[in-house]
Design a protein around this motif. Structure first.
Motif, PDB file in Angstrom:
ATOM      1  N   SER A  41      -5.070 -21.506  -0.864  1.00  0.00           N
ATOM      2  CA  SER A  41      -4.457 -21.212   0.428  1.00  0.00           C
ATOM      3  C   SER A  41      -4.887 -22.258   1.450  1.00  0.00           C
ATOM      4  CB  SER A  41      -4.913 -19.827   0.922  1.00  0.00           C
ATOM      5  OG  SER A  41      -4.506 -19.646   2.277  1.00  0.00           O
ATOM      6  N   GLY A  43      -5.030 -22.901   5.887  1.00  0.00           N
ATOM      7  CA  GLY A  43      -5.607 -22.137   6.989  1.00  0.00           C
ATOM      8  C   GLY A  43      -7.116 -22.330   7.075  1.00  0.00           C
ATOM      9  N   SER A  44      -7.739 -21.541   7.957  1.00  0.00           N
ATOM     10  CA  SER A  44      -9.178 -21.731   8.194  1.00  0.00           C
ATOM     11  C   SER A  44     -10.061 -20.758   7.412  1.00  0.00           C
ATOM     12  CB  SER A  44      -9.466 -21.567   9.690  1.00  0.00           C
ATOM     13  OG  SER A  44      -9.049 -20.262  10.108  1.00  0.00           O
ATOM     14  N   THR A  45      -9.556 -19.558   7.121  1.00  0.00           N
ATOM     15  CA  THR A  45     -10.417 -18.566   6.451  1.00  0.00           C
ATOM     16  C   THR A  45     -10.951 -19.037   5.102  1.00  0.00           C
ATOM     17  OG1 THR A  45      -9.172 -16.814   7.580  1.00  0.00           O
ATOM     18  CG2 THR A  45     -10.592 -16.138   5.760  1.00  0.00           C
ATOM     19  N   PRO A  46     -10.129 -19.696   4.282  1.00  0.00           N
ATOM     20  CA  PRO A  46     -10.628 -20.065   2.949  1.00  0.00           C
ATOM     21  C   PRO A  46     -11.669 -21.188   2.961  1.00  0.00           C
ATOM     22  CG  PRO A  46      -8.219 -20.137   3.023  1.00  0.00           C
ATOM     23  CD  PRO A  46      -8.705 -20.050   4.435  1.00  0.00           C
ATOM     24  N   ASP A  69       0.953 -23.670  -0.189  1.00  0.00           N
ATOM     25  CA  ASP A  69       1.865 -24.177   0.849  1.00  0.00           C
ATOM     26  C   ASP A  69       1.257 -25.408   1.496  1.00  0.00           C
ATOM     27  OD1 ASP A  69       1.294 -22.822   4.071  1.00  0.00           O
ATOM     28  OD2 ASP A  69      -0.134 -22.851   2.436  1.00  0.00           O
ATOM     29  N   ARG A  71       1.795 -28.067   5.176  1.00  0.00           N
ATOM     30  CA  ARG A  71       2.552 -28.485   6.354  1.00  0.00           C
ATOM     31  C   ARG A  71       3.255 -29.779   5.963  1.00  0.00           C
ATOM     32  NH1 ARG A  71      -2.160 -26.749   9.121  1.00  0.00           N
ATOM     33  NH2 ARG A  71      -2.306 -24.502   8.812  1.00  0.00           N
ATOM     34  N   ASN A  81      -3.167 -29.159   4.526  1.00  0.00           N
ATOM     35  CA  ASN A  81      -3.959 -28.218   3.720  1.00  0.00           C
ATOM     36  C   ASN A  81      -4.662 -28.958   2.583  1.00  0.00           C
ATOM     37  OD1 ASN A  81      -3.356 -25.915   5.199  1.00  0.00           O
ATOM     38  ND2 ASN A  81      -1.525 -25.456   4.001  1.00  0.00           N
ATOM     39  N   GLY A 141      -3.915 -16.454   2.668  1.00  0.00           N
ATOM     40  CA  GLY A 141      -4.367 -15.959   3.968  1.00  0.00           C
ATOM     41  C   GLY A 141      -3.222 -15.145   4.555  1.00  0.00           C
ATOM     42  N   MET A 142      -3.450 -14.631   5.745  1.00  0.00           N
ATOM     43  CA  MET A 142      -2.375 -13.919   6.441  1.00  0.00           C
ATOM     44  C   MET A 142      -2.499 -14.176   7.933  1.00  0.00           C
ATOM     45  SD  MET A 142      -1.248  -9.898   6.407  1.00  0.00           S
ATOM     46  CE  MET A 142      -2.532  -9.362   7.531  1.00  0.00           C
ATOM     47  N   GLY A 143      -1.379 -14.504   8.540  1.00  0.00           N
ATOM     48  CA  GLY A 143      -1.386 -14.753   9.975  1.00  0.00           C
ATOM     49  C   GLY A 143      -1.249 -13.466  10.779  1.00  0.00           C
ATOM     50  N   HIS A 147       2.561 -13.289   8.349  1.00  0.00           N
ATOM     51  CA  HIS A 147       3.045 -14.311   7.410  1.00  0.00           C
ATOM     52  C   HIS A 147       1.965 -14.590   6.378  1.00  0.00           C
ATOM     53  CE1 HIS A 147       0.746 -17.524   9.610  1.00  0.00           C
ATOM     54  NE2 HIS A 147       0.737 -18.054   8.409  1.00  0.00           N
ATOM     55  N   THR A 148       2.382 -15.145   5.247  1.00  0.00           N
ATOM     56  CA  THR A 148       1.423 -15.655   4.273  1.00  0.00           C
ATOM     57  C   THR A 148       1.999 -16.916   3.659  1.00  0.00           C
ATOM     58  OG1 THR A 148      -0.009 -15.088   2.388  1.00  0.00           O
ATOM     59  CG2 THR A 148       2.293 -14.342   2.287  1.00  0.00           C
ATOM     60  N   ALA A 149       1.134 -17.768   3.152  1.00  0.00           N
ATOM     61  CA  ALA A 149       1.548 -19.114   2.763  1.00  0.00           C
ATOM     62  C   ALA A 149       2.334 -19.674   3.947  1.00  0.00           C
ATOM     63  CB  ALA A 149       2.328 -19.111   1.457  1.00  0.00           C
ATOM     64  N   ARG A 177       8.024 -26.519   6.775  1.00  0.00           N
ATOM     65  CA  ARG A 177       6.863 -26.258   5.955  1.00  0.00           C
ATOM     66  C   ARG A 177       7.293 -26.342   4.495  1.00  0.00           C
ATOM     67  NH1 ARG A 177       2.245 -23.311   7.734  1.00  0.00           N
ATOM     68  NH2 ARG A 177       1.764 -23.844   9.902  1.00  0.00           N
ATOM     69  N   LYS A 200      -6.743  -9.962  13.312  1.00  0.00           N
ATOM     70  CA  LYS A 200      -5.843  -9.603  12.198  1.00  0.00           C
ATOM     71  C   LYS A 200      -5.647  -8.082  12.066  1.00  0.00           C
ATOM     72  CE  LYS A 200      -5.478 -13.923  11.036  1.00  0.00           C
ATOM     73  NZ  LYS A 200      -5.947 -14.598   9.813  1.00  0.00           N
TER      74      LYS A 200
HETATM   75  C1  6PG Z   1      -1.493 -22.269   6.316  1.00  0.00           C
HETATM   76  C2  6PG Z   1      -1.716 -21.051   5.454  1.00  0.00           C
HETATM   77  C3  6PG Z   1      -1.395 -19.831   6.250  1.00  0.00           C
HETATM   78  C4  6PG Z   1      -2.735 -19.204   6.605  1.00  0.00           C
HETATM   79  C5  6PG Z   1      -2.585 -18.126   7.631  1.00  0.00           C
HETATM   80  C6  6PG Z   1      -3.957 -17.574   8.034  1.00  0.00           C
HETATM   81  O1  6PG Z   1      -0.924 -23.264   5.865  1.00  0.00           O
HETATM   82  O2  6PG Z   1      -1.977 -22.205   7.465  1.00  0.00           O
HETATM   83  O3  6PG Z   1      -1.117 -21.112   4.284  1.00  0.00           O
HETATM   84  O4  6PG Z   1      -0.611 -18.892   5.591  1.00  0.00           O
HETATM   85  O5  6PG Z   1      -3.313 -18.662   5.418  1.00  0.00           O
HETATM   86  O6  6PG Z   1      -1.947 -18.690   8.756  1.00  0.00           O
HETATM   87  O7  6PG Z   1      -4.683 -18.636   8.582  1.00  0.00           O
HETATM   88  P1  6PG Z   1      -6.229 -18.435   9.013  1.00  0.00           P
HETATM   89  O8  6PG Z   1      -6.985 -18.253   7.737  1.00  0.00           O
HETATM   90  O9  6PG Z   1      -6.566 -19.723   9.715  1.00  0.00           O
HETATM   91  O10 6PG Z   1      -6.278 -17.230   9.901  1.00  0.00           O
END
Ligand code: 6PG
Length: 251
Positions: A41, A43-46, A69, A71, A81, A141-143, A147-149, A177, A200
């Motif tokens: 994934s 995003g920042s969480t992973p 996914d 950008r 990513n 992750g999940m926004g 959203h996810t991915a 994207r 979240k």
């Molecule tokens: C991305 C991720 C996106 C991300 C969520 C959560 O490209 O940003 O694939 O789906 O997992 O937006 O992002 P955070 O972990 O930063 O909250």
């Protein structure tokens, strides 16, 4: 079965997710000769999980990495990513280059890049005896908009049941994207969401308790064919949230 791993904070979330993933790989290696296919994934969480994985003694010769996914930027762009994984994992481990199946030419023609990656996935990933492509684990992750991915609310990719990887225009960013479709993600043997932070809470409440409306709440599309859906969440994210009925809660 939905399994919800409740964690104290983002650090413990990364530790528990790392232990869980190492366990999956260990079980895999006991009975399979093919690589373990792990979808990453953005995003920042992973990030913290990737840093933890880099400290383990995982045999990366036995692991193939793919991306859920991207950008539409080059792989050296700060929003990439791929770059985030490069900085937090790839630069810290020894993994055969052929095991890193990255999205080609992100930042260029987005449709060509999506089609090229879909071909790569079809050509490079292992298949089972029925000829079906195998993904062992997809991390997500999940926004705050559920959203996810890069499957964002009200976007075209949500309706695609045929393709595995597509270009998806996201109005809120006025940009393209590249994303795995829910159809592809749901092929994975295990899918695990990593969700942390009070921001979240509403999204989790909507995901787990709102009536099904995947155009509005895209993460509701994620329902692995195997039934193995896990959530690694911290206390801040689940405060005041009702767990889905029937879920196994792991403290
Ligand atoms: C991305 C991720 C996106 C991300 C969520 C959560 O490209 O940003 O694939 O789906 O997992 O937006 O992002 P955070 O972990 O930063 O909250």
């Amino acid at each position: 079965m939905i399994r919800i791993h409740c964690c104290k904070d983002p650090v413990e979330l990364a530790q528990k997710a790392c232990q869980w993933l190492v366990g999956l790989v260990a079980s895999h290696i006991k009975c399979e000769t093919r690589p373990f296919v792990l979808g990453l994934s953005g995003g920042s969480t992973p990030r913290a999980l990737y840093q933890q994985l880099a400290l383990t003694d995982l045999d990366w010769n036995q692991i193939q990495l793919i991306w859920g996914d991207e950008r539409n930027v080059p792989s050296d762009h700060t929003d990439s990513n791929f770059l985030m994984v490069q900085q937090n994992l790839l630069s810290k481990i020894s993994i055969p280059v052929e095991n890193v199946i990255a999205i080609p030419n992100a930042g260029g023609d987005v449709s060509l890049a999506a089609a090229a990656y879909q071909r790569l996935l079809r050509d490079r990933l292992p298949r089972n005896c029925a000829g079906e492509t195998i993904v062992d684990c997809m991390l997500l992750g999940m926004g705050e908009d559920v959203h996810t991915a890069s499957l964002f609310p009200q976007t075209e990719a949500l309706k695609d049941c045929e393709n595995w990887f597509v270009a998806n225009y996201v109005d809120k960013f006025a940009s393209w994207r590249l994303t795995a479709t829910a159809a592809f993600i749901n092929r994975a043997t295990d899918v695990a969401f990593l969700i942390a932070g009070a921001g979240k809470q509403t999204a989790l409440q909507q995901l787990w308790n709102s009536p099904l409306d995947s155009l509005k709440f895209p993460s509701q599309l994620i329902s692995p064919n195997s039934g193995n859906l896990s959530f690694f969440v911290d206390r801040a994210a689940i405060a005041n949230v009702n767990f889905p009925s029937g879920a196994e809660i792991i403290e």
